[in-house]
Motif scaffolding. Structure first.
Motif, PDB file in Angstrom:
ATOM      1  N   ARG A 181       0.878   4.263  -2.620  1.00  8.37           N
ATOM      2  CA  ARG A 181       1.059   5.663  -2.087  1.00  8.37           C
ATOM      3  C   ARG A 181       1.985   6.500  -2.774  1.00  8.37           C
ATOM      4  O   ARG A 181       1.787   7.493  -3.261  1.00  8.37           O
ATOM      5  CB  ARG A 181       0.637   5.627  -0.787  1.00  8.37           C
ATOM      6  N   ASN A 182       3.216   6.175  -2.521  1.00  6.76           N
ATOM      7  CA  ASN A 182       4.427   6.737  -2.967  1.00  6.76           C
ATOM      8  C   ASN A 182       4.543   6.885  -4.446  1.00  6.76           C
ATOM      9  O   ASN A 182       5.387   7.980  -4.667  1.00  6.76           O
ATOM     10  CB  ASN A 182       5.711   6.300  -2.216  1.00  6.76           C
ATOM     11  N   ASP A 201       0.887  -1.257  -0.008  1.00 10.21           N
ATOM     12  CA  ASP A 201       0.041   0.154  -0.183  1.00 10.21           C
ATOM     13  C   ASP A 201       0.786   1.250  -0.083  1.00 10.21           C
ATOM     14  O   ASP A 201       0.760   2.212  -0.736  1.00 10.21           O
ATOM     15  CB  ASP A 201      -0.961  -0.152   1.292  1.00 10.21           C
ATOM     16  N   ASN A 202       1.903   1.124   1.042  1.00 13.59           N
ATOM     17  CA  ASN A 202       2.739   2.535   1.057  1.00 13.59           C
ATOM     18  C   ASN A 202       3.742   2.790  -0.381  1.00 13.59           C
ATOM     19  O   ASN A 202       3.693   3.804  -0.760  1.00 13.59           O
ATOM     20  CB  ASN A 202       3.720   2.344   2.164  1.00 13.59           C
ATOM     21  N   ASN A 256       1.810   6.859  -6.536  1.00 15.72           N
ATOM     22  CA  ASN A 256       0.720   7.062  -7.327  1.00 15.72           C
ATOM     23  C   ASN A 256       0.151   5.983  -8.302  1.00 15.72           C
ATOM     24  O   ASN A 256      -0.581   6.381  -9.468  1.00 15.72           O
ATOM     25  CB  ASN A 256       0.443   8.441  -7.995  1.00 15.72           C
ATOM     26  N   ARG A 302      -1.516   2.119  -9.089  1.00 12.37           N
ATOM     27  CA  ARG A 302      -2.587   1.325  -8.428  1.00 12.37           C
ATOM     28  C   ARG A 302      -2.304  -0.099  -8.990  1.00 12.37           C
ATOM     29  O   ARG A 302      -1.488  -0.494  -9.985  1.00 12.37           O
ATOM     30  CB  ARG A 302      -4.012   1.633  -9.387  1.00 12.37           C
TER      31      ARG A 302
END
Lengths: 151, 411, 375
Positions: B37-38, B33-34, B40, B42
């Motif tokens: 997130r870092n 997940d991180n 962008n 998917r």
């Protein structure tokens, strides 16, 4: 010629102890069993309801935090009759055949493996209705759901 | 053949002794997940996944199968790589080849370990146990001191032989090991993802810890950690679309030797401080990266140092200092965070050791240093153009090396 | 590529290192090369199966990897093959030696290894599920969905035993085996009997992959990798249709696309599929597009997948003849290559230019690798 010597063979039983963190969803499920409840979680995206619960629907990449109560009755969708059991990976004959069902609890979309008691092997078939039987004295483990019996 | 970039890194929120709030797949999911997130990105942007850990530590066979949904692996090509201590970097290398061969563009590399669930020393002893036990019918006494010697005493026992040999060869002292450990514990205090942090750690603090196996003190040894790392790697074509800042994998190599305790049944004993594979692998990786003088061209290094003497040993064997010079360089401050050759600015494996992630963190930390994204004050002050990441494992016998750069290598 | 295999056994009767040394050294000698001709060594082995943490630690020197580039894929050998192909395609290496081995016959029980594959906090604790139960449920799922009878399922196993009897490296075979022989074998979990399931096996398989230039120097009959693909399904057995394999479908689609095949059932001449349980041969041959979905009854009834059939599947006898953990998938690829070379002996099918081979890991073939080979 002398008889060939048997080469030495080391028989080494190893016994490790592991302590597994079950994670928060499964903990909640186990605590539910003690109250005679079967808990599952629903995926907000694909709408599936799985039990035992887990934290993530990997297919949709969604968090599973919508809790629902499922069962305690369900339908046998698939089954096998165990003429043997595996003890540490070795097949040992059973005195009486053991009935194992893949059960879709009412309200769930996933199947859960369960032992079925109180039914003869020839009665076991897809579509049979069963009900969860909980341990009278819960131990705080997944085995507090003891088995299923005909509903 | 095409160039491969590291476009982003995701760590678990923490690396700690016992991650009690989650099971192993959930912990992996946190790092993944991180990473998303870092960057962008998917899950649908990912073409393939490589994952690894040491499965006897958690007692789950092929755990990627269980964790498949938690790292978005369902419906994707997934490969499991496991090579002991080097696992994390072997995973990075496998991800590199996934991209370099042209089959995939964007690949996740995941290394993880949840050491609190099993017994790591039992797991490590299991490396040599079958070979040692085969000697029991021939009269080997597995109890008492002799047994511990043959089973390597977990890993600290075997490492103490290496430390003694290194000190004898280099002329270094146990005080140098204290100093090296203090330097890394202090660096770790500046790294939010480090496990053992001691702000302003002094050599005297380390010297006050008890001897575990001479010359190694408790303060010279690594912890056992729970944690996971996920790296996003991509082709040169994809890189500008994913990240503004990337680090390039410009050289990579690995090399295997004999187990250091000797191949008890059929093999030979080797000097555990010689580490010939480090020399062979680093030479190959430097050549690939076009680096002719690593002493000058490499700006910083991250080593796999389960034990503090190893940071000195590796810096010599990997060609950053002349043989036997590391203790002197340490005394001069060359290896400090603000020195000419910063070593383990993250605190190294000495301070954070989730084994399957450990060798990967060497690469991810070098990448973050090149991108200028190292958090919490452990970014080295000088501009990092080329960095050296090193992994080590097996029974003291495997070495993996990755050379990273701020510009892609010329084909 | 070229390959060599041990003669598979229930107890190979020698240390693992000796087995590896003899197989690999013999292989080098047969090709007229030495260990210095190998660019990269890739192992496929399993720490649980070996009872050793980092199972390759003592295995490097016996295969000649001392001071060489070496790594390990902890999975079926077909994934080590896949990694070897990637390393050669990347241009970094000209040769890769793939070494896959397992000692499930004598060293550690394979069903116990698979017990450890289950999640530790639920499935393992409940204590109902194991590899045989999962396989039995998968067989029942196929029978219920497509109307396959117990005799037809047994016919799959009987074909495997007959083919294995003609293959000298296989551990278990029976010439003239019939469905009724299979149904007379020990009942395990219904509908599976002992002969529906793989025999625990010791053995190893090695394979040399090479770039085009190097391959032509090494052999007069190189076999080419025309396509590869691999994919993973969800872990949760209760959340998927066990009668089909979506991950094998996706893996095959990727491999066929890479190989440029539009009609694999017509273009491919022979298939070697990793099917340690009889029903998996049917499920996987359908996932690989070799036969239509749910065609098990017709295929077995018409003998379509026999050695002399329309599209022979597992002429080697497959995993029902020998299934050495990790070696098994590589063995399938090696057997498929032997077919294309015309060197499959009594198992040889009619001449063909394209073959498909498959390897897998996990319960009910959760993870699959498919490769297309061309002569």
């Amino acid at each position: 010629m002398a008889k060939e010597r048997e080469i030495l063979n080391s028989v080494v039983p190893l016994d490790f102890t592991y302590n597994y963190r079950v994670g928060i969803p499964l903990e909640k499920y186990i605590l539910g069993l003690a109250e005679g409840k079967l808990l599952g979680v629903a995926c907000p995206s694909c709408k599936k309801v799985v039990t035992p619960p887990r934290s993530i629907c990997g297919i949709c990449n969604e968090k599973l935090d919508e809790w629902v109560e499922v069962g305690p009755e369900g339908t046998v969708e698939n089954w096998t009759i165990g003429h043997v059991r595996l003890e540490k990976g070795e097949a040992k004959d059973n005195d009486e055949p053991v009935l194992i069902g893949m059960i879709k609890l009412d309200g769930a979309t996933s199947l859960m493996p369960g032992l079925i008691e109180g039914m003869r092997p020839e009665e076991l078939a897809a579509g049979a209705r069963v009900r969860a039987v909980f341990k009278a004295e819960p131990e705080g483990s997944v085995r507090d759901l003891d088995h299923f019996e005909p509903a | 053949m095409r160039n491969v970039a590291i476009a982003g890194v995701g760590y678990t929120n923490v690396f700690v002794s016992k991650r009690k709030d989650m099971n192993a797949p959930e912990m992996i999911a946190e790092a993944v997940d991180n990473a998303f997130r870092n960057t962008n990105l998917r899950p649908e942007d990912i073409d393939a996944i490589v994952i690894g850990n040491m499965q006897t530590f958690e007692g789950v066979n092929l755990p990627h199968l269980w964790a498949s949904e938690h790292f978005c692996g369902v419906g994707k090509p997934v490969m499991r790589v496991a090579t002991g201590g080097t696992t994390g970097m072997s995973v990075v290398h496998a991800a590199y080849y996934h991209i370099a061969c042209g089959l995939y563009d964007t690949v996740l590399a995941i290394g993880w370990e949840k050491q609190s669930e099993g017994d790591s020393q039992v797991g490590l002893t299991g490396i040599v146990l079958p070979e040692a036990l085969a000697l029991v019918p021939l009269g080997l006494d597995m109890t008492g001191k002799q047994g511990m010697v043959f089973s390597g005493g977990g890993s600290t026992g075997a490492a103490s032989f290496q430390a003694m040999s290194y000190l004898a060869k280099s002329g270094g002292t146990i005080e140098h090991i204290d100093k090296m450990a203090a330097l890394e514990r202090g660096n770790a205090a500046l790294n939010p993802y480090a496990h053992l942090k001691v702000p302003n750690c002094k050599p005297e603090d380390i010297a006050a810890t008890p001897i575990v196996s001479y010359p190694l003190r408790f303060g010279h040894t690594c912890p056992t950690s729970d944690g996971a790392t996920c790296m996003v790697m991509c082709s040169a074509e994809k890189a500008p679309k994913i990240a503004d800042k990337v680090a390039w994998i410009n050289g990579l190599a690995n090399c295997a030797s004999e187990p250091t305790t000797g191949n008890l049944l059929e093999g030979l004993l080797t000097d555990p401080a010689e580490q010939m594979p480090a020399k062979i692998a680093s030479k190959k990786a430097y050549e690939m990266a076009g680096i002719t003088d690593p002493k000058k061209e490499i700006d910083m290094a991250e080593f796999y140092d389960g034990f503090a003497h190893q940071s000195m040993m590796w810096s010599e064997r990997l060609g950053l200092f002349d043989e036997g010079k590391a203790p002197e360089m340490l005394d001069k401050g060359v290896m400090n965070l603000d020195g000419e050759m910063p070593v383990n600015p993250s605190g190294g494996v000495l301070c954070t050791n989730a084994i399957g992630a450990s060798a990967m963190n060497r690469v991810s930390e070098c990448a973050l240093q090149i991108m200028g994204l190292a958090e919490g004050g452990h970014q080295v002050p000088k501009k990092v153009r080329n960095a050296l990441a090193h992994g080590w494992g097996g029974l003291f016998q495997y070495v993996t090396v990755t050379v990273l750069g701020d510009t892609p290598r010329k084909m | 590529m070229a390959s060599a295999q041990t003669r598979y056994a229930s107890d190979i009767g020698m240390p693992r290192e000796r087995m590896l040394f003899e197989t690999v050294k013999g292989f080098y000698d047969s090709l007229g090369i030495t260990r210095h001709d190998i660019g990269t060594f890739i192992f496929a082995s399993n720490d649980f199966q070996d009872g050793r943490t980092i199972s390759n630690v003592f295995a490097d020197s016996p295969v000649g990897a001392y001071m060489k580039d070496e790594t390990k894929v902890e999975a079926d050998g077909s994934f080590a093959y896949l990694y070897g192909v990637m390393r050669i395609l990347s241009g970094h290496y000209d040769t890769a030696l793939i070494i896959a081995y397992g000692l499930g016959g004598s060293q550690f029980r394979p069903y116990l290894v698979m017990d450890y594959t289950m999640d530790p906090s639920f499935t393992r604790q409940v204590g109902i599920m194991n590899e045989l139960v999962a396989a039995a449920l998968q067989a029942r799922a196929y029978m219920m969905k497509y109307g396959l009878t117990e005799e037809e399922l047994a016919a799959v196993a009987a074909k495997g035993l007959r083919n294995a009897a003609a293959n000298p490296v296989q551990l278990r075979g029976q010439a003239n085996a019939t469905a009724s022989d299979v149904l007379k074998s020990r009942p395990l979990y219904s509908p599976l009997h002992e002969f529906h399931c793989y025999p625990p096996t010791d053995g190893c398989c090695v394979m040399l992959l090479a770039s085009a230039k190097r391959a032509r120097e090494l052999t007069r009959k190189p076999i080419w990798v025309a396509g590869i693909g691999h994919d993973l399904d969800t872990y949760y057995l209760g959340e998927k249709d066990l009668a089909v394999s979506k991950s094998a479908q996706r893996a095959a689609a990727a491999a066929y696309k890479m190989a440029g095949l539009s009609d694999p059932a017509a273009e491919i001449g022979v298939a070697e599929i990793s099917a340690p349980f009889a029903q998996q041969e049917l499920i996987l041959q359908e996932a690989l597009g070799l036969f239509p979905e749910g065609s098990g009854s017709q295929v077995m009834g018409g003998g379509l997948s026999e050695i002399a059939g329309k599209l022979p599947v597992n002429p080697s006898g497959g995993a029902l003849g020998a299934h050495a953990f990790c070696a098994s998938g590589l063995q399938r690829i090696a057997d498929a290559a032997n077919q294309l070379r015309g060197e499959a002996g009594a198992c040889q099918v009619k001449e063909s230019k394209l073959a498909v081979a498959h390897g897998q890991d996990g319960f009910c073939a959760q993870q699959n690798m498919v490769t297309v080979l061309s002569s």
